[in-house]
Write a protein that holds these residues in place. Sequence first.
Motif, PDB file in Angstrom:
ATOM      1  N   THR A  62      -4.067   7.490 -15.945  1.00 53.98           N
ATOM      2  CA  THR A  62      -4.801   8.153 -17.011  1.00 53.98           C
ATOM      3  C   THR A  62      -6.275   7.941 -16.751  1.00 53.98           C
ATOM      4  O   THR A  62      -6.717   6.795 -16.776  1.00 53.98           O
ATOM      5  N   HIS A 107       4.569   5.409   2.265  1.00 53.83           N
ATOM      6  CA  HIS A 107       4.931   6.816   2.378  1.00 53.83           C
ATOM      7  C   HIS A 107       5.137   7.208   3.841  1.00 53.83           C
ATOM      8  O   HIS A 107       6.080   7.912   4.206  1.00 53.83           O
ATOM      9  N   PHE A 141       1.496   7.775  -7.408  1.00 57.00           N
ATOM     10  CA  PHE A 141       0.946   7.342  -8.679  1.00 57.00           C
ATOM     11  C   PHE A 141      -0.287   8.122  -9.112  1.00 57.00           C
ATOM     12  O   PHE A 141      -0.724   8.003 -10.249  1.00 57.00           O
ATOM     13  N   ALA A 145      -0.460  10.987  -9.892  1.00 58.89           N
ATOM     14  CA  ALA A 145      -0.078  11.885 -10.977  1.00 58.89           C
ATOM     15  C   ALA A 145       0.278  11.112 -12.239  1.00 58.89           C
ATOM     16  O   ALA A 145       0.590  11.693 -13.267  1.00 58.89           O
ATOM     17  N   MET A 146       0.245   9.791 -12.155  1.00 52.28           N
ATOM     18  CA  MET A 146       0.711   8.963 -13.264  1.00 52.28           C
ATOM     19  C   MET A 146      -0.398   8.222 -13.988  1.00 52.28           C
ATOM     20  O   MET A 146      -0.189   7.651 -15.048  1.00 52.28           O
ATOM     21  N   ILE A 195      -7.180  -1.439  -4.453  1.00 51.75           N
ATOM     22  CA  ILE A 195      -7.672  -1.255  -5.812  1.00 51.75           C
ATOM     23  C   ILE A 195      -8.843  -2.172  -6.168  1.00 51.75           C
ATOM     24  O   ILE A 195      -9.893  -1.690  -6.605  1.00 51.75           O
ATOM     25  N   PHE A 247      -8.453   4.521  -7.951  1.00 49.04           N
ATOM     26  CA  PHE A 247      -7.887   3.872  -9.132  1.00 49.04           C
ATOM     27  C   PHE A 247      -8.781   2.718  -9.571  1.00 49.04           C
ATOM     28  O   PHE A 247      -9.051   2.530 -10.758  1.00 49.04           O
ATOM     29  N   GLY A 258       0.834  -1.194   0.000  1.00 52.96           N
ATOM     30  CA  GLY A 258       0.000   0.000   0.000  1.00 52.96           C
ATOM     31  C   GLY A 258       0.864   1.238   0.000  1.00 52.96           C
ATOM     32  O   GLY A 258       1.695   1.428   0.872  1.00 52.96           O
ATOM     33  N   PRO A 259       0.643   2.086  -0.978  1.00 54.63           N
ATOM     34  CA  PRO A 259       1.509   3.252  -1.156  1.00 54.63           C
ATOM     35  C   PRO A 259       1.443   4.239  -0.009  1.00 54.63           C
ATOM     36  O   PRO A 259       2.426   4.887   0.320  1.00 54.63           O
TER      37      PRO A 259
END
Lengths: 352, 352
Positions: free
Chosen positions: B301, B97, B296, B298-299, B240, B269, B92-93
């Motif tokens: 689409t 962090h 992510f 910002a990454m 997710i 996401f 988990g990001p």
Amino acid sequence: MQTREKRRPNERSRATLKEVASKVGVSICTASVVLNNSNSGSRVSDATRTAVIEAARELGYRANQIARSLHAGHTHVIGVVPAATETNILLGPHLQHVLNGIVNETEVHGYDLSIITRCDQSRPSDLLDALLGGRMDGVIVVAPRSNSRLIPLLRDEHLPMVVIDGDPEMCDNIYVIDNDTSVRRAIQHLVDLGHRNIGHIAGPQDLFAARIRKDAFFREMSRLGVPLKLEWLQVGVFNIPSGEDAMNRILRHDELPTAVFCANDEMAFGAIRAILAKGLRVPEDITVVGFDDVPFAAMTTPTLTTIRQPVDEIARAATSALIGYIEEGVPIGSRTFPGSLVERMSSAPPRR
Amino acid sequence: MQTREKRRPNERSRATLKEVASKVGVSICTASVVLNNSNSGSRVSDATRTAVIEAARELGYRANQIARSLHAGHTHVIGVVPAATETNILLGPHLQHVLNGIVNETEVHGYDLSIITRCDQSRPSDLLDALLGGRMDGVIVVAPRSNSRLIPLLRDEHLPMVVIDGDPEMCDNIYVIDNDTSVRRAIQHLVDLGHRNIGHIAGPQDLFAARIRKDAFFREMSRLGVPLKLEWLQVGVFNIPSGEDAMNRILRHDELPTAVFCANDEMAFGAIRAILAKGLRVPEDITVVGFDDVPFAAMTTPTLTTIRQPVDEIARAATSALIGYIEEGVPIGSRTFPGSLVERMSSAPPRR
DNA sequence: CTGAAAGCGCTTACAG
DNA sequence: CTGAAAGCGCTTACAG
């Protein structure tokens, strides 16, 4: 009563074995024996036994692990030295994945994990004090730099050690993916799709994984007779912005590759972003292939074709082997794990 | 010579203070004094001093930190109890962090980090042994479940502790983002864009962040007079796939929301993926807003509009406060940090 | 069935 | 300038 005498503000004072013993009126060794259920204790009378247990409960006694470790000579903690980065050492999905795998395994063996961060070059002896001060039973080094003096040093000190993502020539206990074969799969995939104009975004060359993947890229290209263009070869530092920058440098040239193989997924994400930002499409204009298969590789647009590393398996196997050596002396050795191509949407045949 | 007598295969034997002392022919206390440069040692003759240092170097002496800790009563290690999850505890990001921020701070203070994973419900006493056995000077609990017995227990034991992402009503030392205001910003953003049909994908309700964000969502919607539709309210588990599932449940209904606010980025996401899979577009058909601003965000689409948590700042402040308490007794207290809206491409006015 | 003693490796007053 | 002693909290043979 007397449990209180030592309490100073701002200092927790856990009840000590001596306290429970004296509360019951037995020797501290008797107390120790019943609290540990040690075999010598099988001969403690039920009366004292229950009395001790009761007293321990009342006092909230909990054995001091430090004292215990001093005696036992081991601590049941394993140290991890994460991949050397300048800053924000724990970031990066691949390292996270490795860490998670390690934790999965230490947990089942009842070990705790200590993350050794004081790798600060200015005080290298801090690192060694932490590592060699007897606070950990063994250490897992993740992705050491090729010039790292740590590995030979730890070997000389006989600290049980295993290396994940390191150079098999660097020491004996390396757990790593088969980079050669994996890169070959990636390149083969591109050639099978019909690509002949292939670029590579390499990682920092003092990292084993980066260097060997680049070497394998060269070797494979030449083996397949695909011409190399040096303008299409760029180097990043395994993170997203550097991949973006590297791709932008490639995109500055008149002639563009139809495919780019990136040494890790994060740089591939950066490459995709750079390509899209130029108004080109992935994979229609340029195919992008990564390496690692981090979880987000399946979430990007387009989803990323990449090489899957069995990260959890590698990390757990390394950890398990380390513990096996610590506890039973079974040699750790080295192991290589197969990678596999995961085809997603970022790769397709070249257009023309 | 005699340094060798104890060596058994498979057991590293570091030189001991006694060994260097006897090698020089001084008492171990003299050796200790010079090796530590302690003030009492200012009066050691230069001759013995250099002799001791030399001997220590030759023997590769390194102080045993366990013995040192036993005497000192502290260890310079801080424990981290990660957010409670069933499995793969470190993934988990957001947690990553947080961990990174903690490490950033412990590193400057010369502390090591111990990750306490043995949270396994079946043997809760293991956890307490690890935590209370004197092996750590303090502990950082990340995102405890609301029914966690750990917090009150640690408080009673007077183990220095700080909680990140916890309920301010749960204990005194909480470092957390201002969820209320942050959620309000998110909803206000949607309403400003013209949305009146807003759904919410909430997180697991035994996690403070999830519960308070859901509560704030309700409160804000009613404050702004936006009608709620229960079909558009779903619950996931902060990852997710659960976000994807939750969104699919929403998409089953005839009437669809024009915007969905997700309690964290990962579920956002997943929601985006579900929407795209149904042939709808983000944000044209449905706007998606997340919470956390993981890297992510910002990454993807489209890139994700979300609430940014100053994660590094929160984690470092909490860690720093904990260390301040450990070392100087300055009260930790609680702090709330402002979140901010980061507008990216996943939010836009509703179409009709 | 229970306790005195030694020891894990180090540090720190306290004497000389 | 240097050393003997006590102690950190626990465990483990070894005696009784």
